[in-house]
Design an enzyme around this catalytic site. Structure first.
Site, PDB file in Angstrom:
ATOM      1  N   TRP A   1      35.272  34.700  43.113  1.00 15.27           N
ATOM      2  CA  TRP A   1      36.099  33.776  43.907  1.00 15.27           C
ATOM      3  C   TRP A   1      36.168  32.396  43.267  1.00 15.27           C
ATOM      4  CZ3 TRP A   1      39.057  33.941  48.291  1.00 15.27           C
ATOM      5  CH2 TRP A   1      39.299  32.722  48.939  1.00 15.27           C
TER       6      TRP A   1
ATOM      7  N   HIS B   1      36.195  42.826  52.127  1.00 17.71           N
ATOM      8  CA  HIS B   1      35.849  41.624  51.366  1.00 17.71           C
ATOM      9  C   HIS B   1      36.269  41.750  49.897  1.00 17.71           C
ATOM     10  CE1 HIS B   1      33.718  37.861  50.990  1.00 17.71           C
ATOM     11  NE2 HIS B   1      32.996  38.317  49.984  1.00 17.71           N
TER      12      HIS B   1
ATOM     13  N   VAL C   1      33.821  42.655  40.335  1.00 16.81           N
ATOM     14  CA  VAL C   1      33.980  42.828  41.781  1.00 16.81           C
ATOM     15  C   VAL C   1      33.872  44.324  42.063  1.00 16.81           C
ATOM     16  CG1 VAL C   1      35.316  42.169  43.798  1.00 16.81           C
ATOM     17  CG2 VAL C   1      35.595  40.883  41.681  1.00 16.81           C
TER      18      VAL C   1
ATOM     19  N   ARG D   1      32.582  50.274  32.159  1.00 14.30           N
ATOM     20  CA  ARG D   1      33.521  49.277  31.614  1.00 14.30           C
ATOM     21  C   ARG D   1      32.839  48.019  31.062  1.00 14.30           C
ATOM     22  NH1 ARG D   1      35.428  52.681  34.816  1.00 14.30           N
ATOM     23  NH2 ARG D   1      37.609  53.359  34.767  1.00 14.30           N
TER      24      ARG D   1
HETATM   25  N1  INI Z   1      31.773  38.129  44.090  1.00 11.46           N
HETATM   26  C1  INI Z   1      31.885  38.861  42.962  1.00 11.46           C
HETATM   27  O1  INI Z   1      31.994  38.287  41.878  1.00 11.46           O
HETATM   28  N2  INI Z   1      31.869  40.216  43.029  1.00 11.46           N
HETATM   29  C2  INI Z   1      31.745  40.883  44.212  1.00 11.46           C
HETATM   30  O2  INI Z   1      31.727  42.142  44.182  1.00 11.46           O
HETATM   31  C3  INI Z   1      31.636  40.128  45.397  1.00 11.46           C
HETATM   32  N3  INI Z   1      31.493  40.807  46.660  1.00 11.46           N
HETATM   33  O3  INI Z   1      31.602  42.039  46.710  1.00 11.46           O
HETATM   34  O4  INI Z   1      31.300  40.186  47.688  1.00 11.46           O
HETATM   35  C4  INI Z   1      31.645  38.718  45.310  1.00 11.46           C
HETATM   36  N4  INI Z   1      31.522  37.958  46.412  1.00 11.46           N
HETATM   37  C5  INI Z   1      31.160  36.542  46.340  1.00 11.46           C
HETATM   38  C6  INI Z   1      32.360  35.630  46.174  1.00 11.46           C
HETATM   39  O5  INI Z   1      32.898  35.744  44.868  1.00 11.46           O
HETATM   40  C7  INI Z   1      31.975  34.160  46.381  1.00 11.46           C
HETATM   41  O6  INI Z   1      31.050  33.768  45.402  1.00 11.46           O
HETATM   42  C8  INI Z   1      31.365  33.902  47.765  1.00 11.46           C
HETATM   43  O7  INI Z   1      32.210  34.356  48.782  1.00 11.46           O
HETATM   44  C9  INI Z   1      31.099  32.386  47.961  1.00 11.46           C
HETATM   45  O8  INI Z   1      32.297  31.618  47.864  1.00 11.46           O
END
Ligand code: INI
Length: 169
Positions: free
Chosen positions: A57, A88, A81, A127
């Site tokens: 994110w 989510h 991810v 991957r």
């Molecule tokens: N962030 C990831 O990089 N991969 C994921 O699979 C993931 N899941 O599954 O929740 C994930 N969540 C965290 C997100 O990127 C943020 O860091 C968080 O919401 C705080 O802003």
């Protein structure tokens, strides 16, 4: 007719890498792949800056800040991810992809997309240096190729005195 191809040489290039810590085992392998690719294509270690963010994110914001510095020829974004039991995944994966695409357009700079989105850990493993290669490596190579292509297109643009859409004849 003119045809353009990007030379993926990294010589003289400065590259930004943004990598997320979430699913760190996977993202570390993707980062390794990206670094190996950059170094093997001639980028100097001193010309690579790596910024870590909490999760996918956060990748677009850090990428934008790095490109705003005008220090780099290209950026590689690396993240993982992995689908869980809730929607989510879709929000995080979608925001990372659309955010990085927007950054690429806003700055007119190559952004290699090394964010893998998978249904499970096995697909992520495959991957990030497994049976399906290393998407960090591929993203770094794409970023270098695009940097080469943009340099080539810049050079040809400088050969025209007047923009075509400003022609009066
Ligand atoms: N962030 C990831 O990089 N991969 C994921 O699979 C993931 N899941 O599954 O929740 C994930 N969540 C965290 C997100 O990127 C943020 O860091 C968080 O919401 C705080 O802003």
């Amino acid at each position: 007719m003119a045809e353009f191809n990007g030379d993926p040489s990294g010589e003289g290039r400065r590259i930004a890498v943004v990598v997320s810590r979430f699913n760190e085992e996977v993202t570390t392998r993707l980062l390794d792949g990206a670094m190996k690719c950059l170094l093997q294509h001639g980028v100097k270690l001193d010309d690579i800056d790596v910024a870590w963010v909490p999760g996918a994110w956060e990748l677009p914001l850090a990428a934008a800040q790095m490109l705003a510095s005008e220090r780099y020829d290209a950026l590689v974004a690396v993240g993982a991810v992995i689908r869980g039991e809730t929607p989510h995944f879709d929000y995080v994966a979608g925001a990372a992809a659309t955010g990085l695409a927007a950054v690429q357009r806003e700055y007119g700079m190559p952004v290699g997309f090394g964010v893998i989105t998978t249904n499970d850990d096995a697909q992520a493993e495959a991957r990030s240096g497994g049976a399906h290669g290393n998407k960090g490596w591929e993203a770094a190579l794409a970023a270098l190729e695009m940097a080469g292509l943009l340099s080539g297109l810049d050079a040809i643009a400088g050969q025209f005195d007047e923009p075509r859409n400003g022609a009066t004849d």
